[in-house]
Enzyme design. Structure first.
Site, PDB file in Angstrom:
ATOM      1  N   ASP A 145       1.514  -6.798  -4.626  1.00  0.00           N
ATOM      2  CA  ASP A 145       0.693  -6.733  -3.425  1.00  0.00           C
ATOM      3  C   ASP A 145       1.198  -7.914  -2.598  1.00  0.00           C
ATOM      4  OD1 ASP A 145      -2.614  -5.970  -2.645  1.00  0.00           O
ATOM      5  OD2 ASP A 145      -1.552  -7.593  -1.639  1.00  0.00           O
ATOM      6  N   SER A 146       1.441  -7.698  -1.328  1.00  0.00           N
ATOM      7  CA  SER A 146       2.122  -8.742  -0.554  1.00  0.00           C
ATOM      8  C   SER A 146       1.302 -10.011  -0.401  1.00  0.00           C
ATOM      9  CB  SER A 146       2.555  -8.207   0.810  1.00  0.00           C
ATOM     10  OG  SER A 146       1.459  -8.140   1.690  1.00  0.00           O
ATOM     11  N   SER A 147       0.023  -9.951  -0.737  1.00  0.00           N
ATOM     12  CA  SER A 147      -0.759 -11.186  -0.700  1.00  0.00           C
ATOM     13  C   SER A 147      -0.277 -12.167  -1.766  1.00  0.00           C
ATOM     14  CB  SER A 147      -2.243 -10.888  -0.909  1.00  0.00           C
ATOM     15  OG  SER A 147      -2.664 -10.014   0.117  1.00  0.00           O
ATOM     16  N   GLN A 202      -4.380 -20.948  18.942  1.00  0.00           N
ATOM     17  CA  GLN A 202      -5.102 -19.941  18.147  1.00  0.00           C
ATOM     18  C   GLN A 202      -5.335 -18.680  18.965  1.00  0.00           C
ATOM     19  OE1 GLN A 202      -9.289 -21.446  17.570  1.00  0.00           O
ATOM     20  NE2 GLN A 202      -8.223 -23.229  16.778  1.00  0.00           N
ATOM     21  N   CYS A 203      -4.976 -18.674  20.244  1.00  0.00           N
ATOM     22  CA  CYS A 203      -5.067 -17.434  21.024  1.00  0.00           C
ATOM     23  C   CYS A 203      -4.027 -16.452  20.512  1.00  0.00           C
ATOM     24  CB  CYS A 203      -4.795 -17.704  22.500  1.00  0.00           C
ATOM     25  SG  CYS A 203      -6.059 -18.692  23.284  1.00  0.00           S
ATOM     26  N   THR A 240       0.802  -1.223   0.000  1.00  0.00           N
ATOM     27  CA  THR A 240       0.000   0.000   0.000  1.00  0.00           C
ATOM     28  C   THR A 240       0.833   1.271   0.000  1.00  0.00           C
ATOM     29  OG1 THR A 240      -1.818  -1.063   1.139  1.00  0.00           O
ATOM     30  CG2 THR A 240      -1.703   1.301   1.368  1.00  0.00           C
ATOM     31  N   THR A 294       1.462  -4.749   4.145  1.00  0.00           N
ATOM     32  CA  THR A 294       1.251  -5.169   5.532  1.00  0.00           C
ATOM     33  C   THR A 294       0.630  -6.562   5.650  1.00  0.00           C
ATOM     34  OG1 THR A 294      -0.916  -4.092   5.574  1.00  0.00           O
ATOM     35  CG2 THR A 294       0.956  -2.804   6.371  1.00  0.00           C
ATOM     36  N   ASP A 295      -0.108  -6.967   4.596  1.00  0.00           N
ATOM     37  CA  ASP A 295      -0.872  -8.217   4.725  1.00  0.00           C
ATOM     38  C   ASP A 295       0.005  -9.402   5.120  1.00  0.00           C
ATOM     39  OD1 ASP A 295      -3.185  -6.904   4.138  1.00  0.00           O
ATOM     40  OD2 ASP A 295      -3.308  -7.569   2.056  1.00  0.00           O
TER      41      ASP A 295
HETATM   42  N1  ASP Z   1      -2.721  -5.557   0.238  1.00  0.00           N
HETATM   43  C1  ASP Z   1      -1.642  -4.717   0.696  1.00  0.00           C
HETATM   44  C2  ASP Z   1      -0.372  -5.548   0.728  1.00  0.00           C
HETATM   45  O1  ASP Z   1      -0.167  -6.270   1.654  1.00  0.00           O
HETATM   46  C3  ASP Z   1      -1.960  -4.170   2.031  1.00  0.00           C
HETATM   47  C4  ASP Z   1      -0.906  -3.237   2.620  1.00  0.00           C
HETATM   48  O2  ASP Z   1       0.154  -3.013   2.117  1.00  0.00           O
HETATM   49  O3  ASP Z   1      -1.217  -2.670   3.686  1.00  0.00           O
HETATM   50  O4  ASP Z   1       0.406  -5.483  -0.181  1.00  0.00           O
END
Ligand code: ASP
Length: 343
Positions: free
Chosen positions: A59-61, A278-279, A15, A91-92
Site C-alpha cells: 500500500d503506497s502509504s 499551504q494554499c 488499489t 494514489t495516496d
Molecule cells: N491506500 C492506497 C495506496 O495508496 C490507495 C490507492 O491506491 O488509491 O496504496
C-alpha cells in the site's frame, strides 16, 4: 519494418491491484499474475508489454525513499531495452514517489508514467482499466523516433500531468489529482491531445540516476495558535538538515518574536529552512507582506510555487548530493525538472 514499441509495466501495489481480505474486509495488494484475465484488451495493443511486480507489493502509504531507489534502479537497468515505462502505484503517495523519481532520473528521455485507480480492477465500475490502458498509450506515443512525453508524469482520469506538479486532492472522486500551478501535458478524449509547448523536449543526454537520498528533512504546518513548545520541538530535532514550513498565503507567518527567533536559531545551526504555501495553488512571494519579509531577512529559502510533495523530494535529492551550502541554496532557486515556475 518499424521496430515494435516495448513498454515495461512496473506494479508496486496500490488499489488498482487490490482485493478484499476475506477476514478483515480491508483492501490489500494481490499478485498481478492474471492481469490479462482482468483486462483482456491489453492483448490488442501492437506494443510489446512486459510486466515486473515488486515483491512485496505495498500500500503506497508504506512507501519510503528506499523504494524510490529500488524503482529508479529498475528503470535504469531496463532503460535501454524499453521505449517507455508505466508504473502502477497507490494514489495516496503517488505524487511523492513520482516527484522523487523526477529528480532522481536526470536527462530522462523516455516516458515514465505513473497511474493507479480509486477502485480496484476487480470492481466492475473500476477507473483502473481506462487509466491503465491510456497510460500505456501515452507512454508509447512517439513523434518520429522521439517520445512524445519524455518526462515523469501522472496519468489519471483523462489527464496527463507533470508529476512534480501534482498533489492528490480528492479521496473519492475519480479525478484524484490536480496540477494547480502547471498546465496539463495531455488530455484523453476521443483523441489524445498533447500540449507540446508545455512538455519537455528530450535533451539526448545519457540518463544519470541519482540514488543518494537524505531524508533528514522535517515539515511544519503552521496554524493560528501554534504553541512555542511545539515549534521549538519541531525545530530542535537532532541532525535535522532541512525544514519545510507550510505558511499562510504568499508565504506569511506570525511575526511574534519567539517564532522568528526559533527559525533564526534553526538557520544559524545550519539547517535549511524552506517556505511553501499551504494554499493549494499559487506561489510564495517573501517580502510582499511584512509577515514574510522577516522570514526572508533571516535567510528562509523560497519554495516558489512548489507543491509540498515536490519540495520534500527535491530537498532529499539535493541533500543526498552533499552540496555546499551555497550550491544547495542555488539549486533550490532553480527549476531542476520543471517543478517550480521561475519568472
Ligand atoms: N491506500 C492506497 C495506496 O495508496 C490507495 C490507492 O491506491 O488509491 O496504496
Amino acid at each position: 519494418m518499424e521496430e515494435e514499441i516495448k513498454i515495461l509495466i512496473i506494479y508496486t501495489g496500490g488499489t488498482i491491484g487490490m482485493i478484499q481480505d476475506p477476514k478483515t474486509g480491508s483492501l490489500t495488494p494481490f499478485n498481478f499474475e492474471g492481469i490479462y484475465d482482468q483486462i483482456p484488451e491489453l492483448k490488442r495493443f501492437d506494443y510489446q508489454l512486459e510486466f515486473y511486480s515488486f515483491d512485496p507489493l505495498i500500500d503506497s502509504s508504506n512507501t519510503r525513499p528506499e523504494y524510490w531507489v529500488e524503482l529508479a534502479s529498475l528503470i535504469e537497468k531496463n532503460y535501454d531495452d524499453y521505449d517507455g515505462f508505466v508504473v502502477l502505484h497507490g494514489t495516496d503517495t503517488m505524487s511523492y514517489t513520482a516527484s522523487a523519481l523526477s529528480f532522481m532520473l536526470e536527462n530522462l528521455n523516455k516516458p515514465v508514467i505513473f497511474t493507479g485507480s480509486q477502485l480496484p480492477l476487480r470492481v466492475l465500475r473500476t477507473d483502473g482499466r481506462e487509466n491503465f490502458i491510456t497510460a500505456i498509450e501515452m507512454a508509447a506515443r512517439r513523434e518520429g523516433n522521439v517520445a512524445m512525453v519524455p518526462e515523469v508524469c501522472i496519468y489519471f482520469e483523462n489527464r496527463l500531468m507533470r508529476a512534480n506538479r501534482t498533489a492528490k486532492y480528492n479521496t473519492e472522486n475519480f479525478n484524484a489529482f490536480i496540477s494547480p500551478n502547471y498546465p496539463l501535458l495531455a488530455e484523453a478524449g476521443i483523441y489524445l491531445r498533447f500540449y507540446k509547448h508545455d512538455i519537455f523536449k528530450p535533451n539526448g543526454k545519457k540518463l544519470k540516476v541519482h540514488k543518494e537520498l537524505d531524508n533528514r528533512v522535517g515539515l511544519l504546518k503552521i496554524f493560528p495558535g501554534i504553541t512555542k513548545e511545539f515549534v521549538h520541538a519541531a525545530l530542535s530535532v537532532p541532525n535535522q538538515k532541512a525544514l519545510v514550513i507550510e505558511t499562510f498565503g504568499t508565504g506569511n507567518a506570525p511575526t511574534d518574536e519567539w517564532f522568528i527567533d526559533e527559525i533564526r536559531q534553526c538557520i544559524e545551526r545550519g539547517t535549511f529552512v524552506v517556505n511553501v504555501t499551504q494554499c493549494v495553488a499559487g506561489a510564495v512571494d517573501m517580502g510582499q507582506y511584512e509577515t514574510s519579509l522577516l522570514l526572508k531577512n533571516i535567510g528562509v529559502i523560497s519554495g516558489y510555487d512548489s507543491t509540498t510533495e515536490a519540495i520534500l523530494s527535491k530537498i532529499m535529492y539535493l541533500l543526498g548530493r552533499n552540496l555546499t551550502r551555497e550550491k544547495f541554496i542555488h539549486n533550490m532557486n532553480l527549476s531542476l525538472r520543471g517543478e517550480i515556475s521561475i519568472v
